[in-house]
Design a protein around this motif. Structure first.
Motif, PDB file in Angstrom:
ATOM      1  N   TYR A  19       0.833  -1.212   0.000  1.00  0.00           N
ATOM      2  CA  TYR A  19       0.000   0.000   0.000  1.00  0.00           C
ATOM      3  C   TYR A  19       0.864   1.257   0.000  1.00  0.00           C
ATOM      4  N   GLY A  24      -4.131   2.291  -4.516  1.00  0.00           N
ATOM      5  CA  GLY A  24      -5.057   1.692  -5.461  1.00  0.00           C
ATOM      6  C   GLY A  24      -5.605   2.680  -6.473  1.00  0.00           C
ATOM      7  N   CYS A  55       0.028  -4.667  -7.609  1.00  0.00           N
ATOM      8  CA  CYS A  55      -1.381  -4.575  -7.220  1.00  0.00           C
ATOM      9  C   CYS A  55      -2.298  -4.388  -8.425  1.00  0.00           C
ATOM     10  N   ARG A  82      -4.764  -7.622  -3.862  1.00  0.00           N
ATOM     11  CA  ARG A  82      -5.187  -6.281  -4.256  1.00  0.00           C
ATOM     12  C   ARG A  82      -5.508  -6.224  -5.743  1.00  0.00           C
TER      13      ARG A  82
END
Length: 208
Positions: A19, A24, A55, A82
């Protein structure tokens, strides 16, 4: 450090920092012109393999939104989880790219951006050979490689709690490996990063 240990450093690093490495909702950033160029070279609804997909952002997301069929591969469980959420139309596999077994001539393109450099150096020529077999005739490889040779580990990568490991040859060596795999290099550029950078290769499997 053994190859298994090296792979574990990479896997744990991206599990811990996924992350932090990329949000995202991150935009396409420096990848944008490369992906637009790839899209222009592809047939409609092409099959594309994204090695080291992370991701799923931005490569798989861009390609899926453009109507292509994307298969992503990554060594990190967190990254793959993800990617499956962020790019629901893609197919994502948690696997070591250097140990993949895929059918010949399965893909119109293979993308490997900032991933080959995290794989054991001794395994990289064989993977490039494999990529050449996975490509369909006139299919494209878009890849970043090392510009200068270096192998090493950085503790507290990105100021986080995990280490990261890299291993790469220099650009002339990658040029040789690509050519030995039977791929035709159409361009090679330098991508600056800090005081150094990476090489960006476009290579094509010749027509039969």
């Amino acid at each position: 450090m053994s190859n298994s240990d090296e792979r574990d450093v990479v896997r744990r690093g991206y599990d811990a920092l996924s992350y932090h490495y990329r949000a995202g909702d991150a935009d396409d950033g420096q990848y944008a012109p490369w992906l637009a160029d790839l899209h222009r070279r592809l047939p409609a609804a092409a099959s594309v393999l994204d090695l080291g997909c992370g991701c799923g952002v931005p490569v798989a997301r861009f390609l899926a939104n453009a109507g292509h069929h994307v298969t992503g591969v990554d060594i990190s469980d967190v990254q793959i989880e993800r990617a499956r959420r962020l790019v629901p139309t893609g197919t994502f596999l948690r696997a070591d790219a250097t140990r993949l077994e895929l059918p010949p001539m399965s893909f119109d393109a293979v993308v490997c951006l900032y991933a080959l450099i995290h794989m054991p150096l001794a395994d990289q020529p064989r993977l490039i050979d494999q990529v050449a077999t996975w490509l369909r005739p006139e299919g494209w490889l878009l890849a970043t490689t090392g510009h200068n040779a270096w192998t090493g580990t950085e503790n507290n990568w990105l100021d986080g709690p995990a280490a990261m490991w890299w291993s790469h040859a220099d650009a002339p060596t990658y040029r040789t490996w690509l050519q030995q795999a039977g791929l035709r290099i159409t361009s090679e550029d330098f991508v600056a990063e800090g005081t150094s950078g990476h090489a960006l290769f476009w290579a094509q499997r010749p027509p039969i």
